[in-house]
Design a protein around this motif. Structure first.
Motif, PDB file in Angstrom:
ATOM      1  N   ILE A  26     -16.915 -10.084 -26.928  1.00 37.75           N
ATOM      2  CA  ILE A  26     -15.663  -9.357 -27.162  1.00 37.75           C
ATOM      3  C   ILE A  26     -15.516  -9.014 -28.644  1.00 37.75           C
ATOM      4  N   VAL A  27     -15.888  -9.929 -29.529  1.00 39.30           N
ATOM      5  CA  VAL A  27     -15.794  -9.677 -30.969  1.00 39.30           C
ATOM      6  C   VAL A  27     -16.731  -8.540 -31.375  1.00 39.30           C
ATOM      7  N   VAL A  28     -17.975  -8.594 -30.902  1.00 43.15           N
ATOM      8  CA  VAL A  28     -18.931  -7.531 -31.245  1.00 43.15           C
ATOM      9  C   VAL A  28     -18.505  -6.216 -30.601  1.00 43.15           C
ATOM     10  N   PHE A  29     -17.943  -6.265 -29.401  1.00 45.81           N
ATOM     11  CA  PHE A  29     -17.422  -5.062 -28.742  1.00 45.81           C
ATOM     12  C   PHE A  29     -16.339  -4.420 -29.604  1.00 45.81           C
ATOM     13  N   GLY A  42     -21.076  -0.175 -24.907  1.00 50.37           N
ATOM     14  CA  GLY A  42     -21.495  -0.354 -23.519  1.00 50.37           C
ATOM     15  C   GLY A  42     -22.299  -1.616 -23.293  1.00 50.37           C
ATOM     16  N   LEU A  43     -23.205  -1.920 -24.218  1.00 46.45           N
ATOM     17  CA  LEU A  43     -24.040  -3.109 -24.058  1.00 46.45           C
ATOM     18  C   LEU A  43     -23.219  -4.388 -24.096  1.00 46.45           C
ATOM     19  N   VAL A  47     -22.291  -7.393 -21.389  1.00 44.43           N
ATOM     20  CA  VAL A  47     -22.463  -8.827 -21.664  1.00 44.43           C
ATOM     21  C   VAL A  47     -21.165  -9.572 -21.372  1.00 44.43           C
ATOM     22  N   ALA A  48     -20.038  -9.003 -21.772  1.00 45.63           N
ATOM     23  CA  ALA A  48     -18.744  -9.646 -21.519  1.00 45.63           C
ATOM     24  C   ALA A  48     -18.468  -9.752 -20.025  1.00 45.63           C
ATOM     25  N   PHE A  75     -27.541 -10.043 -29.468  1.00 45.68           N
ATOM     26  CA  PHE A  75     -26.761 -10.669 -30.531  1.00 45.68           C
ATOM     27  C   PHE A  75     -27.545 -10.715 -31.833  1.00 45.68           C
ATOM     28  N   MET A  76     -28.836 -11.010 -31.763  1.00 36.72           N
ATOM     29  CA  MET A  76     -29.643 -11.077 -32.983  1.00 36.72           C
ATOM     30  C   MET A  76     -29.741  -9.711 -33.656  1.00 36.72           C
ATOM     31  N   VAL A  77     -29.957  -8.661 -32.863  1.00 40.15           N
ATOM     32  CA  VAL A  77     -30.070  -7.312 -33.435  1.00 40.15           C
ATOM     33  C   VAL A  77     -28.722  -6.857 -33.985  1.00 40.15           C
TER      34      VAL A  77
END
Length: 104
Positions: A26-29, A42-43, A47-48, A75-77
Motif C-alpha cells: 500500500i505504501v509503494v502503491f 498496477g503491480l 500485490v496488495a 520490492f527490491m527493484v
C-alpha cells in the motif's frame, strides 16, 4: 534474504507477515500514484490484493513460492530504482537573505 522465500512461517506468524507485506504494498502503491508510475501502481495493487490479510488468496505451495519470489523482486527493484521521482523545486522566499541576483 532469499532464504525467506523457503521459510514457511507458523500460522500465527503468517498473518503478521501478510499484514507487513500488504502494508508495504500500500505504501509503494501510494508512492507510485504520486509519481504517476502506472505500471508500478498496477503491480503493487496486485500485490496488495494477493497478500490481503482480511480476505487472503490461497495458492498451492509451488505457486506461493513463485508469487513470493516475484513480490520480493518487485520490492527490491522499487527500492533500488523503480520509483525515483524528480525533486520538487522550492518556491523562492521574499525574505531570503541571499537572493539569486543583486538589487539595483
Amino acid at each position: 534474504m532469499f532464504s525467506a522465500l523457503f521459510w514457511q512461517p507458523f500460522a500465527e506468524n503468517r498473518v503478521l507477515l501478510q499484514y507487513v507485506v500488504w502494508a508495504g504494498a500500500i505504501v509503494v502503491f501510494a508512492q507510485a500514484l504520486r509519481a504517476g508510475k502506472y505500471l508500478w501502481i498496477g503491480l503493487f495493487l496486485a500485490v496488495a490484493v494477493f497478500f490481503n490479510p482480511i480476505q487472503p488468496v490461497a495458492f498451492s505451495p509451488g505457486v506461493s513460492l513463485v508469487v513470493n519470489a516475484i513480490t520480493l523482486v518487485l520490492f527490491m527493484v522499487s527500492l533500488g530504482r523503480g520509483l525515483k521521482t524528480k525533486p520538487r523545486l522550492s518556491i523562492a522566499s521574499i525574505a531570503d537573505r541571499t537572493p539569486g541576483s543583486e538589487s539595483l
